[in-house]
Design a protein around this motif. Structure first.
Motif, PDB file in Angstrom:
ATOM      1  N   THR A 164      34.484  86.336 -15.790  1.00 50.86           N
ATOM      2  CA  THR A 164      34.872  87.881 -15.631  1.00 50.86           C
ATOM      3  C   THR A 164      33.849  88.878 -16.031  1.00 50.86           C
ATOM      4  N   GLY A 168      32.498  93.126 -11.413  1.00 53.31           N
ATOM      5  CA  GLY A 168      32.515  91.998 -10.674  1.00 53.31           C
ATOM      6  C   GLY A 168      33.758  91.499  -9.856  1.00 53.31           C
ATOM      7  N   ALA A 169      33.740  91.024  -8.797  1.00 54.70           N
ATOM      8  CA  ALA A 169      34.786  90.654  -7.886  1.00 54.70           C
ATOM      9  C   ALA A 169      35.699  89.869  -8.670  1.00 54.70           C
ATOM     10  N   SER A 170      35.189  88.951  -9.548  1.00 55.90           N
ATOM     11  CA  SER A 170      35.944  88.107 -10.338  1.00 55.90           C
ATOM     12  C   SER A 170      37.050  88.733 -10.990  1.00 55.90           C
ATOM     13  N   GLU A 245      29.233  88.219  -5.714  1.00 57.43           N
ATOM     14  CA  GLU A 245      29.107  87.770  -7.162  1.00 57.43           C
ATOM     15  C   GLU A 245      28.471  86.447  -7.157  1.00 57.43           C
ATOM     16  N   CYS A 246      27.443  86.297  -8.024  1.00 60.31           N
ATOM     17  CA  CYS A 246      26.544  84.956  -8.242  1.00 60.31           C
ATOM     18  C   CYS A 246      25.880  85.132  -9.508  1.00 60.31           C
ATOM     19  N   ARG A 249      26.164  88.383 -11.726  1.00 60.12           N
ATOM     20  CA  ARG A 249      25.677  89.451 -11.323  1.00 60.12           C
ATOM     21  C   ARG A 249      26.517  89.671  -9.844  1.00 60.12           C
ATOM     22  N   MET A 250      26.524  91.087  -9.516  1.00 58.69           N
ATOM     23  CA  MET A 250      27.049  91.418  -8.063  1.00 58.69           C
ATOM     24  C   MET A 250      25.657  91.642  -7.348  1.00 58.69           C
ATOM     25  N   TRP A 251      25.437  91.057  -6.283  1.00 60.18           N
ATOM     26  CA  TRP A 251      24.062  91.144  -5.618  1.00 60.18           C
ATOM     27  C   TRP A 251      24.483  91.900  -4.102  1.00 60.18           C
ATOM     28  N   SER A 299      34.337  91.574  -1.709  1.00 59.83           N
ATOM     29  CA  SER A 299      33.000  91.784  -1.547  1.00 59.83           C
ATOM     30  C   SER A 299      32.603  93.281  -1.816  1.00 59.83           C
ATOM     31  N   LEU A 301      31.941  96.249  -4.852  1.00 58.74           N
ATOM     32  CA  LEU A 301      31.493  96.584  -6.329  1.00 58.74           C
ATOM     33  C   LEU A 301      32.638  97.448  -7.168  1.00 58.74           C
TER      34      LEU A 301
END
Length: 341
Positions: A164, A168-170, A245-246, A249-251, A299, A301
């Motif tokens: 987490t 982030g989306a997580s 999220e990858c 980080r959030m891209w 997806s 932020l």
């Protein structure tokens, strides 16, 4: 705002509704304005002909205002108000409320967690713990505590863990997953309110005072709004862009398509107090609204800061609309009927 290709009364109205305004207005063919009823004080009313000079680029059958003339529309939002905050004293005559504490730990300060638990623990409540997948020490300590409290059966540690990250989306996915876990357990019908906390939180009121507030407002949700211009908040949330999220980080990967019409966006704090029925609706319902929003917020932020707020706002306004429509059908005069957008 300028909408050179899509402007129309409906497009502008949906855009202003999404930002939480009571009024929308189109002018000079391409321009869309948002405001509230209070902004109408001292306004000069002009003829309808002056407001229908230009055709809309998004719908040539509609008019989009005139020269120094704006055509106004109601978005359907009602009166805005800020509820006052009052101290609620414990009342022994009220039935005991049961809280599900969703504890989100992503650090390694075990001593701080123990302090927190001493302040909020009671055999009457439930404690569901998620530990960040990267924090092995904290996870081991929480598992030991789970074993210690096993005879009471009100403290559990989530087995499948998320990494987490802030914004982030997580973070939202973890919260929704925890709610689903509880719904599928023997705790499902035993609690009334969900309250989430992290290891860096420290209550400023005793647990008895928290119980008193939740007892008095059973069936309500506690959601802290941002408290400033919604357009700036939406921009901060990045709702106009698609994020993935990858690797912690959030891209940002591109522009987002049209947001669903008829939805008002709001948010602020990701620390919430949720009624059980609402929490289950937001996390489990297969209805179009919650399922579509769950997909969109994968997806976005900072999704945990606005998902529950947005679902709650839609339900509130839908209930008002249905109640008003019922009164209207029963012949009550003077009742404002909200549009079902």
């Amino acid at each position: 705002m300028q909408l050179p290709r899509t402007n129309s009364p409906q497009t502008c109205r949906f855009a202003c509704l999404r930002l939480g305004f009571q009024l929308s207005g189109v002018q000079y063919q391409y321009e869309c304005f948002c405001g509230d009823l209070i902004d109408m004080e001292g306004a000069k009313m002009i003829s309808e002909q002056s407001c229908t000079k230009y055709r809309c680029p998004g719908d040539t059958h509609e008019s989009c205002g005139g020269f120094d003339s704006i055509a106004l529309y109601n978005t359907g939002l009602g009166e805005k108000f800020v509820p006052s905050v009052l101290y609620v004293a414990p009342d022994e005559n009220r039935p005991k409320i049961r809280i599900l504490f969703l504890l989100q730990f992503n650090g390694r300060n075990v001593r701080q967690v123990r302090r927190l638990l001493k302040l909020i623990y009671s055999p009457d409540h439930f404690y569901y713990v998620h530990v960040d997948s990267r924090q092995h020490l904290m996870y081991q300590e929480m598992k030991r505590l789970e074993e210690l409290l096993a005879p009471i059966g009100n403290f559990r540690v989530k087995g499948d863990r998320y990494s987490t990250i802030w914004a982030g989306a997580s973070l939202l996915q973890m919260m929704l997953s925890c709610i689903r876990d509880v719904a599928n357990s023997d705790w499902a019908d035993k609690w009334d309110f969900l309250v989430n906390l992290s290891e860096s939180d420290m209550p400023v009121l005793p647990l008895s005072d928290v119980e008193a507030v939740l007892n008095k407002y059973k069936g309500h949700n506690f959601l802290r709004s941002h408290g400033y211009n919604t357009a700036k908040f939406v921009k901060k949330q990045g709702l106009e862009h698609v994020f993935v999220e990858c690797d912690g980080r959030m891209w940002r990967i591109g522009e987002r398509g049209p947001f669903p019409n008829g939805i008002r966006i709001d948010g602020g704090s990701d620390w919430v107090g949720l009624d059980k029925s609402f929490a289950y609706y937001a996390a489990l319902s297969n209805e179009t609204l919650p399922s579509a929003l769950r997909k969109i917020f994968e997806s976005v932020l900072l999704p945990a800061e606005s998902f529950f707020h947005t679902v709650s706002l839609f339900l509130t306004e839908l209930i008002i609309a249905l109640f008003s429509l019922r009164l209207w059908r029963e012949g009550n005069v003077g009742v404002w009927v909200y549009s079902l957008l």
